[in-house]
Scaffold this active site. Structure first.
Site, PDB file in Angstrom:
ATOM      1  N   ASP A  75      22.818  18.210   4.357  1.00 36.38           N
ATOM      2  CA  ASP A  75      23.851  17.185   4.217  1.00 36.38           C
ATOM      3  C   ASP A  75      24.780  17.463   3.034  1.00 36.38           C
ATOM      4  OD1 ASP A  75      21.901  16.677   2.303  1.00 36.38           O
ATOM      5  OD2 ASP A  75      21.178  14.862   3.268  1.00 36.38           O
ATOM      6  N   ASN A 117      14.169   4.759   1.325  1.00 37.14           N
ATOM      7  CA  ASN A 117      14.191   3.834   2.468  1.00 37.14           C
ATOM      8  C   ASN A 117      13.729   4.526   3.754  1.00 37.14           C
ATOM      9  OD1 ASN A 117      16.313   5.525   2.985  1.00 37.14           O
ATOM     10  ND2 ASN A 117      17.858   3.926   3.230  1.00 37.14           N
ATOM     11  N   GLU A 127      20.061   7.357   7.839  1.00 33.50           N
ATOM     12  CA  GLU A 127      19.680   6.057   7.303  1.00 33.50           C
ATOM     13  C   GLU A 127      19.104   5.170   8.401  1.00 33.50           C
ATOM     14  OE1 GLU A 127      19.693   5.883   4.130  1.00 33.50           O
ATOM     15  OE2 GLU A 127      21.673   5.470   3.302  1.00 33.50           O
ATOM     16  N   HIS A 158      14.758   7.558   4.797  1.00 33.00           N
ATOM     17  CA  HIS A 158      15.701   8.480   5.434  1.00 33.00           C
ATOM     18  C   HIS A 158      15.260   9.932   5.257  1.00 33.00           C
ATOM     19  CE1 HIS A 158      18.388   8.629   1.564  1.00 33.00           C
ATOM     20  NE2 HIS A 158      17.721   9.757   1.635  1.00 33.00           N
TER      21      HIS A 158
HETATM   22  C1  GLP Z   1      18.725  12.341  -0.688  1.00 35.07           C
HETATM   23  C2  GLP Z   1      19.003  13.468   0.310  1.00 35.07           C
HETATM   24  C3  GLP Z   1      17.758  13.793   1.041  1.00 35.07           C
HETATM   25  C4  GLP Z   1      16.679  13.860   0.002  1.00 35.07           C
HETATM   26  C5  GLP Z   1      16.302  12.468  -0.372  1.00 35.07           C
HETATM   27  C6  GLP Z   1      15.276  12.374  -1.489  1.00 35.07           C
HETATM   28  O1  GLP Z   1      19.563  11.282  -0.543  1.00 35.07           O
HETATM   29  N1  GLP Z   1      20.047  13.242   1.254  1.00 35.07           N
HETATM   30  O2  GLP Z   1      17.918  14.991   1.750  1.00 35.07           O
HETATM   31  O3  GLP Z   1      15.558  14.481   0.531  1.00 35.07           O
HETATM   32  O4  GLP Z   1      17.446  11.718  -0.615  1.00 35.07           O
HETATM   33  O5  GLP Z   1      15.840  12.588  -2.728  1.00 35.07           O
HETATM   34  P1  GLP Z   1      14.997  12.796  -4.032  1.00 35.07           P
HETATM   35  O6  GLP Z   1      14.234  14.069  -3.853  1.00 35.07           O
HETATM   36  O7  GLP Z   1      16.000  12.893  -5.158  1.00 35.07           O
HETATM   37  O8  GLP Z   1      14.083  11.649  -4.166  1.00 35.07           O
END
Ligand code: GLP
Length: 241
Positions: free
Chosen positions: A64, A133, A140, A135
């Site tokens: 993404d 959440n 989402e 995702h």
């Molecule tokens: C982000 C990314 C995800 C990521 C997730 C966890 O928003 N879009 O691909 O895996 O949220 O993030 P973090 O590792 O900082 O907790």
């Protein structure tokens, strides 16, 4: 992280011996930072000629990117990859693809990105983190397993979760992103979901307890025949999911 890196290293070695190897699917986020650091340190120990071969063969697609941030913006996922992987490994940025978040037509950019992945043969090994959440990528809730690469609107909880990369201010986190859909993610050969930290214990438990709940997008991952789950003690929780 060393155990995940063992797997990644094996796959990368295999990629150098196989013409049929499919591109890597890469993720960003704080969870990935120690993983990429460990991977870089492991690969830097490879003999120079093997590492050079890996650089030549490297092909990866990220999950993404934010809409409205130029690749050079320090909070973009492109910049994250540059900092944590492309720079330290000396990769050619052209071989490390992310959606184009800076375009005037993000919908068209999402379609182009999906087409580029298809023409590269689809994703082989996909790394995934877990959003607070539930995702994955930026899929989402609510969302089903059929959603494709597209432009999405980020929830306020996700913008808060990711605010640390934006001076701690959720309002500075872009409102939209381009993400691979669950369809492309579930089409990968193998999924590696990495979950660390006590703050993820509750949502991890939900993702594992529910079988395909639109309110917990990560719960669809259970349907993949080759899902690897890498969890630290804190995220596993005292009693386990
Ligand atoms: C982000 C990314 C995800 C990521 C997730 C966890 O928003 N879009 O691909 O895996 O949220 O993030 P973090 O590792 O900082 O907790």
């Amino acid at each position: 992280m060393e155990a995940v890196v063992d797997q990644l290293e094996q796959r990368l070695l295999a990629s150098l011996q196989s013409e049929a190897f499919r591109p890597l699917g890469l993720a960003t986020g704080r969870t990935m930072e120690p993983l990429y650091a460990a991977l870089v340190s492991r690969l830097r120990d490879w003999p120079t000629d093997r590492l050079q071969l890996l650089r030549q063969h490297w092909r990866s697609f990220n999950l993404d990117e934010y809409v409205g941030l130029a690749a050079e913006h320090p909070s973009s996922f492109s910049a994250f990859m540059g900092h944590h992987l492309v720079g330290p490994l000396g990769l050619d940025p052209a071989q490390v693809s992310l959606p184009d978040g800076a375009t005037a037509d993000p919908e068209a950019a999402a379609d182009r990105y999906a087409a580029a992945i298809r023409s590269a043969g689809g994703i082989g090994l996909q790394l995934l983190g877990l959003g607070s959440n539930g995702h994955v990528g930026f899929n989402e809730p609510p969302c089903g397993p059929e959603v494709r690469c597209r432009v999405v609107r980020l929830s306020s909880s996700t913008r808060s979760q990711n605010a640390s990369a934006f001076q701690g201010r959720p309002g500075l986190v872009p409102e939209q992103a381009i993400t691979l859909g669950l369809q492309e993610i579930l089409a990968a050969d193998e999924l590696h979901l990495i979950v660390t930290g006590a703050s993820k214990a509750g949502i991890l438990r939900k993702a594992l307890d529910r079988d395909g709940d639109p309110e917990v997008p990560a719960s669809w991952l259970r349907r993949h025949p080759r899902l690897w789950l890498w969890v630290d003690d804190a995220a596993w929780g005292e009693e386990g999911p």
